[in-house]
Structures are given as C-alpha cells and as structure tokens.
Design a protein around this motif. Structure first.
Motif, short mmCIF file in Angstrom:
data_model
loop_
_atom_site.label_atom_id
_atom_site.label_comp_id
_atom_site.label_asym_id
_atom_site.label_seq_id
_atom_site.Cartn_x
_atom_site.Cartn_y
_atom_site.Cartn_z
N THR A 47 -22.83 28.66 -81.21
CA THR A 47 -24.08 28.88 -81.93
C THR A 47 -23.86 28.85 -83.44
O THR A 47 -24.63 28.21 -84.18
N LEU B 251 -23.22 25.31 -84.56
CA LEU B 251 -24.47 24.55 -84.67
C LEU B 251 -25.22 24.95 -85.94
O LEU B 251 -25.80 24.10 -86.63
N THR C 147 -28.05 29.71 -76.47
CA THR C 147 -27.45 30.15 -77.73
C THR C 147 -27.44 31.67 -77.80
O THR C 147 -28.17 32.34 -77.07
#
Length: 336
Positions: free
Chosen positions: A8, A11, A46
C-alpha cells in the motif's frame, strides 16, 4: 499485515511521485491518497498498519509544532481587524459547510469535520479519534485544498513570472534525532495526562517548545514527506468497499464548499481592506483555508509579509484543535 502495508505504501509512493510532476499541493499526501483510493475502489486489497499510521501522525504533530513561533502569534494583536474577520470567517465556514455537507447524508459529525476551514491533516487526525468516516472527510478536504491553493497560485501568477523555492536537506543528522526521540516521550506524557489526541498534541507541543527555545530546527524533508505519504496511503485504503457513485456524489458537495469558502473569503477580505490599511490580497491569503506552507510561499512571492499570513493560519489551527470536543458535543446532541 506487513506485506499489505508495504504494498500500500509502495503504491502511495508511485502516486506521490506522479503528483509532484504536476505540482499538486501536498503532492506526497494527496498523490498517495488518490492512487491508493483509486485502486481500493477497483477492488485492490489495501491497508496500513495502525502503528505506522500513528507514528506518521506523531511526526506531523512534531512538524506542525516546529512551525509555531510565539513572537508570530504575539503580532496578531496588531492585526486585530483581520483576526476578528478570521474568527467570523471560521464561524461562517463551519455553519455553511455543515449545512452543505449535512445534505450529503454522511452524518452530522462527519459534516462538521468536512467543514473544517483548513488543516486537512488535523481534520483527518481528529476525525479518526472521534470515529469519523475518513473517506468523505478526505474527499472534501482534498477538493477544497486543490481548489483554494490552485486559485491562490493563479492569482499570484499575475504578479510574478516564476517561483523559486529554497531547497532543504533531506539528510538525517545527529541533531535531527534528538527531537525525534523527544516526540514519543511527549506522546507518552500526553497520554499519561489524559490529553486528547496524545499522539498528535504531545509531539506538537514538543516541536513548539524546541522552536521557541531558540533552536534553529526543522524536520528533515524526507521525514516529513514520508509522514505525508503514509497518512495519504492510510486514508486512501479506507475506500475499500466504497462505490464510485458515492465518491462522485460527495465530490459535488466538496467543490460547492470550496467555492463557498473562496467567495466568502474574498468578501471578508474586501471589507477588512476597505476599513483598514491592510491590503486586500494579504487579508485574502490569511483567510482562505489553504495549506500553511503553500499560503506562506505565495505570500512571499507576492511581496506580502509571510509572518502575517502564517500567524493567522496557525491561530486558526490551534482554535480548531481545542474547539473540536465542544463542537462534537454540540453536533452529537439529539435533535429536538
């Protein structure tokens, strides 16, 4: 959870990097938030470990505290017309924003946090402690921040040709480690003293104390950006299970509030400048609910005293933090 947290945050890093290419305000936070939010809405799993999330909150508290200068707040006495205007403006934003967001059917408590006139970080932190829905609060503040800061930057573009920002070191020296060690101590003391939001207010107090003892200290850029990145990714991950239609619907209210904030700020600034010697643009930058750093940079570019602008934003931040418990008690009272 460790694997999901790493993915997460990774990203979020990609989103933050892209946001910097487009010079988005609070790029590492908003870019991270939008990237993780978009993927969460598409079904990607996530999440960010709560311990890492609270550490980021503590770092943000230390960062905000390090910007609080007592001599700047003392100067507010000389600028009382615009300070009074700021207090009225805060009231109008909270009341008007509450009316706007209450129509979005997100709950009265969430509506009041969406209506916060500035300080996206503080609104998210305080809302989390009150068990608010961070999804809608993040959307409303993101739209408000982008709209307000972009508008202010557009106005500034008529006064200057280019903006040069001073670079700061991202290296972590020994002198930088001491305040970072002091932050968890103040976090623990605040929790021991039952101070609300100890992981935020404790480190914020530590940063303010260090700054006002005469130490020339500021958090390394890398540490601050990492905290923004983690907080953005954490908030973005809250959108798992949310429908795109809900986001679009909430976005309408967020843009309406942002435009409302700009129009009212312009009217208030015009009134103050009409009856005092304070410049319209200076009062406008002091009132509009943008980020403290962004407004300070725009003020310097336009030849306006940044202390004047920053002191108003810091005072508003402190008032919002300490007013939150009272506002929550009011909105949580049953309707008669």
């Amino acid at each position: 959870m460790l694997k999901r947290t790493v993915i997460t945050v990774g990203l979020g890093f990609v989103g933050g990097w892209f946001a910097t290419l487009f010079s988005l305000p609070l790029a590492w936070m908003l870019g991270s938030l939008f990237m993780v939010m978009g993927l969460s809405l598409m079904g990607v799993k996530t999440g960010v470990d709560k311990r890492l999330h609270r550490t980021a909150i503590a770092l943000l508290g230390l960062f905000i505290g390090s910007r609080i200068q007592a001599d700047e707040l003392v100067g507010l006495v000389l600028w009382y017309p615009s300070v009074l205007a700021m207090l009225v403006y805060m009231g109008l934003m909270l009341i008007g924003g509450f009316w706007i967001f209450n129509r979005a059917s997100i709950g009265r408590m969430n509506a009041i946090f969406c209506s916060y006139p500035g300080s996206m970080n503080s609104a998210l932190v305080l809302a989390e402690r009150a068990n608010g829905d961070l999804r809608w609060i993040a959307i409303s503040h993101s739209l408000r921040l982008v709209t307000v800061v972009s508008g202010a930057a557009f106005v500034a573009s008529f006064f200057v040709d280019d903006v040069a920002l001073a670079s700061s070191s991202s290296a972590l020296a020994l002198v930088d480690i001491l305040p970072l060690l002091l932050a968890p101590l103040c976090w623990w003391l605040a929790r021991l003293l039952r101070i609300p939001l100890p992981e935020f207010l404790g480190p914020m107090a530590a940063g303010a104390i260090i700054a006002n003892l005469g130490f020339d200290y500021s958090l390394p850029t890398g540490v601050v950006l990492t905290a923004f990145l983690v907080l953005g990714a954490s908030v973005g991950s809250r959108f798992s299970g949310t429908q795109w239609s809900q986001v679009v619907s909430m976005g309408r209210y967020g843009i309406t509030f942002a435009l409302f904030a700009l129009v009212v700020a312009a009217l208030m600034a015009w009134l103050v400048s009409s009856f005092t010697q304070l410049a319209f643009v200076a009062v406008l930058l002091a009132l509009i609910p943008g980020g403290v750093g962004e407004m300070a940079v725009i003020a310097m570019v336009m030849g306006i005293d940044p202390v004047y602008v920053v002191s108003h934003h810091i005072l508003r931040l402190l008032l919002l933090i300490f007013m939150t418990p009272l506002m929550l008690r009011i909105v949580n009272q049953p309707l008669k």
